[in-house]
Design an enzyme around this catalytic site. Structure first.
Site, short mmCIF file in Angstrom:
data_model
loop_
_atom_site.label_atom_id
_atom_site.label_comp_id
_atom_site.label_asym_id
_atom_site.label_seq_id
_atom_site.Cartn_x
_atom_site.Cartn_y
_atom_site.Cartn_z
N HIS A 203 0.84 -1.01 0.02
CA HIS A 203 0.10 0.01 0.04
C HIS A 203 0.98 1.10 0.07
O HIS A 203 0.52 2.27 -0.91
CB HIS A 203 -0.89 -0.09 1.38
CG HIS A 203 -1.79 1.14 1.32
ND1 HIS A 203 -3.11 1.29 0.51
CD2 HIS A 203 -1.61 2.39 2.05
CE1 HIS A 203 -3.48 2.20 0.82
NE2 HIS A 203 -2.73 3.29 1.45
N HIS A 218 3.24 6.26 -2.01
CA HIS A 218 3.82 7.44 -1.38
C HIS A 218 5.33 7.28 -1.36
O HIS A 218 6.09 7.74 -0.58
CB HIS A 218 3.62 7.40 0.24
CG HIS A 218 2.08 7.57 0.56
ND1 HIS A 218 1.52 8.83 0.19
CD2 HIS A 218 1.12 6.89 0.96
CE1 HIS A 218 0.26 8.89 0.54
NE2 HIS A 218 -0.06 7.40 1.14
N LYS A 261 -4.51 10.31 -8.40
CA LYS A 261 -4.27 10.25 -6.95
C LYS A 261 -4.41 11.77 -6.62
O LYS A 261 -3.55 12.78 -6.95
CB LYS A 261 -2.59 9.97 -6.55
CG LYS A 261 -2.31 9.90 -5.06
CD LYS A 261 -2.93 8.94 -4.14
CE LYS A 261 -2.42 9.04 -2.78
NZ LYS A 261 -3.10 8.33 -1.96
#
Length: 327
Positions: A203, A218, A261
């Site tokens: 994730h 990220h 995103k």
């Protein structure tokens, strides 16, 4: 008296039960399973000054130590970025490409031959990005996980983190710490309908697609590699951190194969062990809450969340997400 299952009101020191959504006993901090309002209702007054508590001052001090110990980070000459358009808060959801040029003008790819980078990059292609699809973990992929953890634990940064957590009585040995890192980050859980389809590592670092949107993702290395392949398109940024060297922090808008995103905050130019270390520190010290750190004299906050629907070990929670909070 009925109390909400996700609250500690009226439940302090209630014995541990695996049926509970979250917990309010003295061990919940160690297991990262406390309800979000545990500190408001139950935290023993004296605990904040006891030897094992991780205080706000501890976090500021140890984060500066980890920042100084990031010897594998990019030098200023290793990366050139081109942030272009800064989006206002009401523009981040527009899905409009306001930047004709890529974000990365140049990255010195010799960085990726360093052992922690090389072992990190090998992990990135191990995942099905769409949630709801069972992950098929091969023996080779398990070896890649172990190799990555072995390489990061050779670094001064992760040794400093372990020393700090050992002093705070979170882990009895480095072996116990590494075993917990593996479960915390790589242990599988279900974001879908029971399929073992997700992990903290997938994730946060590799990224997922859930309900037609990019979820997590990220990591600057992943972004650079996919932008270079032409599958990530940089749209704009909404935050550029105060650092004039690396690691820096950006809040990004981008599309990944057409999936959007809205705000993907990321460190830029740090080593894989730096991100893993800071996120782990915050997940252990402040799960579910903002974790206030200091990097090079500047304030920075990280948000982590635990996956509440399954546990491992003695009631511990996997990491669901971790990211820099961009103001």
């Amino acid at each position: 008296l009925y109390t909400a299952p996700d609250s500690c009101e009226g439940r302090c020191e209630e014995p541990y039960s695996e049926e509970d959504e979250c917990h309010c006993d003295a061990e919940c901090e160690r297991h990262r399973s406390c309800c979000e309002d545990y500190h408001r209702h139950c935290r023993p007054e004296g605990f904040s000054t006891s030897r094992d508590a991780i205080t706000d001052e501890d976090l500021l001090r140890v984060s500066e130590q980890l920042y100084q110990a990031d010897h594998n980070k990019a030098r200023p000459t290793d990366i050139a970025i081109n942030p272009q358009y800064q989006a206002s808060p009401d523009e981040t959801g527009d899905q409009e490409d306001r930047c004709p040029q890529p974000l990365y003008k140049y990255v010195n790819e010799e960085l990726f031959s360093k052992p922690t980078y090389a072992s990190f990059v090998r992990l990135l292609d191990n995942y099905q990005r769409v949630t709801g699809r069972e992950e098929d973990v091969t023996a080779e992929e398990l070896r890649e996980q172990d190799n990555f953890l072995k390489e990061v634990m050779k670094t001064e940064l992760m040794k400093k983190l372990f020393t700090f957590l050992h002093k705070k009585n979170r882990y009895g040995s480095e072996q116990e710490f590494v075993a917990d890192l593996k479960e915390m980050w790589f242990g599988l859980y279900s974001r879908g309908d029971g399929e073992q389809d997700s992990s903290g590592f997938e994730h946060v670092f590799s990224g997922e697609v859930k309900k037609g949107k990019v979820s997590g993702f990220h990591n600057w290395i992943r972004f650079y590699l996919l932008e270079k392949q032409g599958v990530v398109n940089y749209f704009s940024h909404n935050f550029n951190g105060p650092w004039d060297t690396y690691p820096d922090v950006l809040g990004l808008q981008f599309s990944w194969d057409g999936f959007y995103k809205e705000v993907g905050s990321a460190f830029v130019g740090c080593s894989p062990e730096f991100e893993l270390g800071l996120y782990t520190l915050c997940f252990i010290a402040r799960p579910g809450r903002a974790c206030h750190l200091s990097l090079g004299g500047y304030s920075l906050s990280i948000q982590t969340y635990a996956w509440t629907k399954s546990t491992y070990g003695n009631g511990k929670r996997h990491l669901a997400t971790a990211y820099v909070i961009s103001p």
